[in-house]
Design an enzyme around this catalytic site. Structure first.
Site, PDB file in Angstrom:
ATOM      1  N   ASP A   1     -20.001   9.293  -1.004  1.00  0.00           N
ATOM      2  CA  ASP A   1     -20.047  10.069   0.402  1.00  0.00           C
ATOM      3  C   ASP A   1     -21.241   9.728   1.113  1.00  0.00           C
ATOM      4  O   ASP A   1     -22.203  10.525   1.656  1.00  0.00           O
ATOM      5  CB  ASP A   1     -19.791  11.526   0.142  1.00  0.00           C
ATOM      6  CG  ASP A   1     -19.620  12.435   1.667  1.00  0.00           C
ATOM      7  OD1 ASP A   1     -19.374  11.672   2.781  1.00  0.00           O
ATOM      8  OD2 ASP A   1     -20.025  13.604   1.736  1.00  0.00           O
TER       9      ASP A   1
ATOM     10  N   HIS B   1     -18.763  10.935   5.288  1.00  0.00           N
ATOM     11  CA  HIS B   1     -17.895  11.793   6.142  1.00  0.00           C
ATOM     12  C   HIS B   1     -18.308  12.288   7.344  1.00  0.00           C
ATOM     13  O   HIS B   1     -17.590  12.704   8.380  1.00  0.00           O
ATOM     14  CB  HIS B   1     -17.598  13.205   5.220  1.00  0.00           C
ATOM     15  CG  HIS B   1     -18.514  14.306   5.267  1.00  0.00           C
ATOM     16  ND1 HIS B   1     -19.497  14.414   4.311  1.00  0.00           N
ATOM     17  CD2 HIS B   1     -18.908  15.088   6.384  1.00  0.00           C
ATOM     18  CE1 HIS B   1     -20.229  15.431   4.431  1.00  0.00           C
ATOM     19  NE2 HIS B   1     -19.838  15.835   5.576  1.00  0.00           N
TER      20      HIS B   1
ATOM     21  N   SER C   1     -24.929  18.129   7.550  1.00  0.00           N
ATOM     22  CA  SER C   1     -24.597  17.069   6.668  1.00  0.00           C
ATOM     23  C   SER C   1     -25.250  15.773   7.132  1.00  0.00           C
ATOM     24  O   SER C   1     -25.218  15.416   8.321  1.00  0.00           O
ATOM     25  CB  SER C   1     -23.121  16.943   6.818  1.00  0.00           C
ATOM     26  OG  SER C   1     -22.447  18.092   6.244  1.00  0.00           O
TER      27      SER C   1
END
Length: 464
Positions: free
Chosen positions: A139, A109, A220
């Site tokens: 992911d 993402h 992230s």
């Protein structure tokens, strides 16, 4: 020499000795304090931080405006004299150097939809990155840069034996553009839980590590490491009511990431194994029908003739309760485990049949690189690493198509790359297969494909 003068010399000598002793003691104390400051956490950060990088992305968005009536009328009417415009949308995240020659692990993402990806190393050097491959389901994504010298890479730890309460160190680049420093930020916490499930707006995560180390926007794709500085997880998500860290962060286990990385580097995507089974969720009624007291597991609804599953002895009506000692809850978990199995890998199924638990071993012989779609008169294949040089998109390549099929009549040819069905982007054969099986009978949809670097579309398709 007088008695008084001797006394002064003696007193001064005592003062100097005391001062020397005092200085020596202070030096020893300072050394001891410095030593105590260099604890295991500090050493872990020193060891792992140089392998954590900053990632910035740029996405070019195209839109149109009318220079005369844009503000007043454009919300209500399609006005003439539309002028095409472009604007840049920027994103930030973190990444982890996993090999000295420039492979970098991050979240899918983080780089989703990006037209340009830039990596900034620990020392401030900047590189444009190539997307090697990505995986929507886990992911995770892998990037590649071309450094002039070997990079310091992260060392993978074992995420299968984590202890609840052991130290966990999150390293990443939250709010990197505001800080203006290439060195990552460090937050400290513990492993709060393992094997967590988290459902977000468009994704279901399984088997996550939960930590109370602060994870914020920009973290992230960064590293969660243990006290040895080894990677135990990839920082991925937070649970928050405010958008910021509230002490509930989640990371993808390093063992899962390592499997995904090796498959992406080899094939550019996850290519699932050919097992030869169809399974369905085990309801209470089905569990009672097979005399199973629990509803954990999946029911085998079909076994394809000649498959490795059939040859190994699995039968229709069996209940698979575990794979490699990992308990199955439903068919989604079955898929998440089996999709990462490699060719020639042996796996152990624990099944329940006729009131008896037993184990069956299966060795995977092939991966599913091609997919023939019933009713479409079409066969597609997985895009490989070499194909990335010939196409502008990721997707699936038309391998066979019948000349008189509806898709052929509407213009689809062998060698075309299908990159989108409806509004859903296709990254791999696995993605395409899941979308196709969910299309309802007589449902209308559009198919988008690429040929010779040009984009085409077939609209209002109906597959019987």
């Amino acid at each position: 020499m007088s008695h008084k003068f001797r006394y002064i010399i003696y007193t001064f000598s005592l003062f100097l000795c005391s001062a020397v002793v005092c200085i020596g003691k202070n030096a020893n104390v300072q050394q001891e304090l410095s030593g105590s400051r260099e604890n295991a956490i500090v050493k872990a950060v020193e060891y792992a931080s140089p392998a954590v990088v900053n990632i910035s992305t740029t996405r070019i968005q195209e839109y149109t405006v009318n220079p005369l009536f844009q503000d007043l009328w454009s919300p209500f009417f399609d006005m003439p004299f539309q002028i095409p415009q472009k604007r840049e949308l920027h994103g930030l995240g973190s990444g982890i150097v996993i090999s000295g020659d420039g492979y970098i692990l991050t979240n899918q993402h983080v780089i989703e939809g990006a037209d340009f990806v830039e990596v900034i190393l620990f020392d401030g050097k900047e590189f444009e990155a190539l997307v090697v491959g990505l995986d929507q389901s886990s992911d995770l994504a892998v990037l590649k840069i071309e450094p002039s010298s070997q990079l310091l890479e992260i060392q993978f730890g074992d995420s299968s034996n984590l202890m609840i309460g052991e130290w966990a160190v999150a390293i990443g680049h939250p709010f990197a553009s505001a800080v203006g420093n290439p060195k990552p930020t460090v937050t400290i916490g513990v492993v709060s839980a393992t094997n967590r499930t988290l459902k977000t707006e468009n994704r279901l995560y399984r088997h996550l590590i939960q930590t109370d180390a602060s994870i914020n926007p920009g973290n992230s794709g960064g590293a969660l490491v243990n006290l040895y500085g080894q990677l135990i997880g990839v920082n991925t998500a937070i649970y928050s009511t405010s958008g910021g860290s509230q002490g509930i962060g989640f990371a993808i286990p390093a063992n899962v990431a390592q499997k995904v990385v090796s498959r992406i580097i080899e094939d550019g995507a996850i290519v699932p194994p050919v097992i030869g089974l169809n399974v369905q969720n085990l309801t209470q009624d089905l569990a009672e029908a097979v005399n199973l007291s629990e509803t954990t597991g999946v029911l085998v609804s079909q076994v394809r003739n000649g498959s490795v599953a059939a040859l190994s002895g699995i039968k229709r009506g069996d209940v698979i309760t575990k794979i490699n000692n990992q308990t199955l809850m439903d068919q989604d978990e079955y898929r998440s485990i089996t999709r990462l199995i490699s060719k020639n890998e042996e796996i152990t199924f624990q099944i329940f049949r006729a009131g008896i638990h037993q184990q069956i071993k299966i060795t995977i012989k092939e991966l599913q690189r091609n997919y023939e779609i019933d009713g479409w008169e079409l066969e597609v294949r997985q895009q490989n690493r070499e194909d990335l040089n010939h196409y502008g998109h990721r997707g699936v390549i038309v391998f066979k198509i019948k000349k008189r099929s509806e898709l052929a009549r509407k213009g689809l040819r062998k060698g075309d790359l299908i990159y989108k069905v409806g509004n859903i982007i296709i990254d791999s054969l696995e993605d395409f297969k899941q979308i196709v099986v969910r299309l309802r009978r007589n449902q209308r949809f559009s198919l988008f494909f690429e040929r010779d670097r040009e984009e085409w579309a077939i609209r209002n398709l109906v597959i019987q």
